[in-house]
Design an enzyme around this catalytic site. Structure first.
Site, short mmCIF file in Angstrom:
data_model
loop_
_atom_site.label_atom_id
_atom_site.label_comp_id
_atom_site.label_asym_id
_atom_site.label_seq_id
_atom_site.Cartn_x
_atom_site.Cartn_y
_atom_site.Cartn_z
N GLU A 156 -2.29 11.33 3.48
CA GLU A 156 -3.35 11.16 4.48
C GLU A 156 -3.34 12.40 5.36
O GLU A 156 -2.29 13.00 5.62
CB GLU A 156 -3.11 9.92 5.34
CG GLU A 156 -3.34 8.60 4.63
CD GLU A 156 -3.15 7.42 5.57
OE1 GLU A 156 -4.16 6.80 5.95
OE2 GLU A 156 -1.99 7.13 5.92
N GLU A 213 0.86 -1.19 0.00
CA GLU A 213 0.00 0.00 0.00
C GLU A 213 0.89 1.24 0.00
O GLU A 213 1.84 1.34 0.79
CB GLU A 213 -0.91 0.00 1.22
CG GLU A 213 -1.77 1.25 1.35
CD GLU A 213 -2.65 1.23 2.60
OE1 GLU A 213 -2.92 2.31 3.15
OE2 GLU A 213 -3.06 0.13 3.03
#
Length: 552
Positions: free
Chosen positions: A445, A440
């Protein structure tokens, strides 16, 4: 002296003029130390060996009246502050030599008294080959061997002969410390060893900033639990002496294959680039162009740090640049997202998509729409699919995937405590290699409880969940202005940026899952393991995306 006395009289006068009570004010007497005496005991001295046992060791004791502290100054160019007046000094110049030992005794008010003695001592230890390797016979520069695995490491320092001679706790990967501004200064160090006659000298050019072990960061005004680059003046020439190592490794049955057995000692607090509160380093191995040293951590004798240096400064290849546009969405057509490019993850997922998130994902126009040239993903406080919040998770899974390239996303982020927007990629083989084996790449974020702090994280085996390989940086106005979030993904590394400011970089190699196809994901989660508690007053907020472009 006259000025000091005048100042004291002035203070007393002021106190008497404004005094509310009669205090017994005592400032102490200004006294110079008296009866200063130095005693020297040459270790191993006997009738047969009047100049000692060849170790070069001398035990020194200074005494005086009215003294606060002592400082020793030696004619070999070294010095030491010794509050007790007691110390052991090793003189390392080979052969029989006479040294002048000066003691400066400090009394109240900083008044000093000094005296000197001469000490003649025999030193049998020498390592001319190490001197030649260090200095090249004149002067030589050394650099961190940053491209080499284990150039910085730490291990145990105890009597376990099977583990005490190598960094068994941690080793840095190639250019690992370059991935963050908090550590990259380590690779700016230039260590210069030079030979002046028969004296080895040392200078450290740290570029103005030193990488501090967190236990010592307060020395440079730092704080916090993590190692950090801090402004620090490391200039000045230090004197280097070599001596036989006295480490635990020397007691190992196989120590002849595990260490050279020579210690490098720096005067005046000298150190080799990474600040661990130590000025003595054991040479594990040394050649004309590579050196491995070991040092016991100051204040924590259970740990030993290992450094690897080289005479050729390693250069890290810049991330590959990719310029051919292979996929894009400019979001210029109002309505639902382009169905030829996007599909959806729907519902609440398993255990809140594995993160205890509190939203239900939909494809409703109230949660996702292209409008006015932007994609808008809106998280709302509303009953939806058994949840108290609704939102959207878009993905290109089954529509577009790629291996290696540059991704640029121009976006403006939502606000509100509890919001958790993300722009990320997932290995497209997730069905056969369940996460984290599929890999990932979190390009961006952001959590509303830490406004303007951008996170970038890689997840893979050994680095799942909260153990992700992560970096962060504060970027102003991420929720009021558009910024370009970018990753450059190559066989050599995965590097992320915001407006061309590097956030994080991880070296890539064949052992990691970042060498096969990935697809793109955009979502706004609510709460969960990272988002945390949601502000009860939250109603709705959107992530807006101006464009997404993929280059190869």
């Amino acid at each position: 002296m006259r000025k000091i006395i005048i100042n004291i009289v002035s203070v007393l006068t002021i106190l008497l003029m404004v005094g509310c009570q009669e205090d017994d004010l005592k400032f102490g007497n200004l006294q110079a130390p008296t009866n200063l005496v130095i005693k020297a005991e040459v270790v191993g001295k006997s009738d047969a060996d009047p100049n000692g046992d060849g170790s070069g060791l001398v035990k020194l004791v200074a005494t005086a009246n009215n003294v606060i502290s002592y400082k020793y100054v030696f004619s070999d160019g070294t010095s030491a502050n010794v509050p007790s007046g007691k110390m052991e000094k090793r003189f390392t110049k080979p052969g029989l030599n006479t040294y002048t030992v000066t003691v400066i005794a400090t009394g109240t008010g900083g008044i000093e008294t000094n005296t000197s003695i001469d000490v003649t001592v025999q030193s049998d230890f020498s390592d001319p080959e190490a001197v030649a390797f260090l200095t090249g016979g004149t002067s030589k520069k050394w650099y961190w061997s940053a491209s080499e695995p284990g150039h910085l490491g730490v291990g145990q320092n105890d009597g376990d002969a099977t583990k005490n001679y190598f960094p068994n706790y941690y080793t840095a990967g190639p250019f690992e410390k370059a991935a963050s501004p908090a550590s990259s200064c380590l690779y700016d160090n230039v260590l210069t060893f030079s030979l002046d006659g028969d004296v080895v000298k040392y200078q450290l050019d740290n570029g103005g900033s030193t990488f501090f072990n967190s236990s010592f960061s307060s020395i440079a005004g730092g704080s916090g639990p993590d190692d950090a680059c801090l402004a620090y003046d490391a200039s000045g020439t230090k004197i280097v002496s070599l001596s036989p190592s006295e480490s635990v490794v020397m007691n190992n049955p196989d120590h002849l294959t595990q260490t050279r057995g020579t210690a490098i000692n720096f005067s005046d607090g000298g150190f080799m680039g990474y600040y661990i509160g130590q000025s003595t380093y054991e040479i594990i191995s040394i050649t004309a162009n590579r050196m491995v040293v070991r040092a016991v951590m100051g204040g924590n004798p259970a740990l030993a740090w290992y450094h690897i240096f080289t005479t050729t400064k390693p250069t890290q290849a810049p991330p590959a640049d990719y310029t051919k546009l292979v996929w894009f969405d400019e979001f210029n057509t109002d309505g639902a997202p382009d169905a030829t490019k996007w599909n959806y993850d729907l519902g609440r997922g398993d255990s809140g998509w594995g993160n205890n998130e509190e939203q239900n994902y939909t494809n409703s126009a109230t949660n996702v729409i292209v409008q006015g040239g932007n994609l808008k993903i809106t998280a709302k406080k509303e009953a939806s699919g058994g949840a108290n919040y609704s939102s959207t998770r878009l993905k290109t899974d089954g529509k577009f995937k790629f291996t290696y390239g540059k991704v640029e996303i121009k976006a403006k982020l939502p606000t509100g405590v509890g919001t958790w927007p993300a722009i990320w990629m997932l290995g497209s083989n997730y069905a056969t290699k369940p996460w984290p084996a599929c890999g990932e790449i979190d390009i961006m974020e952001h959590v509303g409880k830490n406004q303007n702090v951008i996170l970038s994280t890689l997840h893979y085996p050994g680095h799942s969940g909260g153990q992700g390989n992560t970096g962060s940086k504060t970027i102003p106005n991420v929720s009021t202005e558009f910024h370009v979030y970018k990753t450059v993904w190559s066989p050599a590394s995965v590097t992320t940026f915001v407006d061309d400011v590097q956030i994080h970089s991880v070296p890539n190699d064949g052992s990691l899952p970042f060498n096969s196809d990935f697809f793109l994901i955009l979502n706004v989660a609510m709460g969960g393991n990272l988002g945390g508690n949601i502000d009860p007053a939250f109603t709705q907020s959107s992530m807006e995306v101006d464009y997404i472009r993929v280059y190869q």
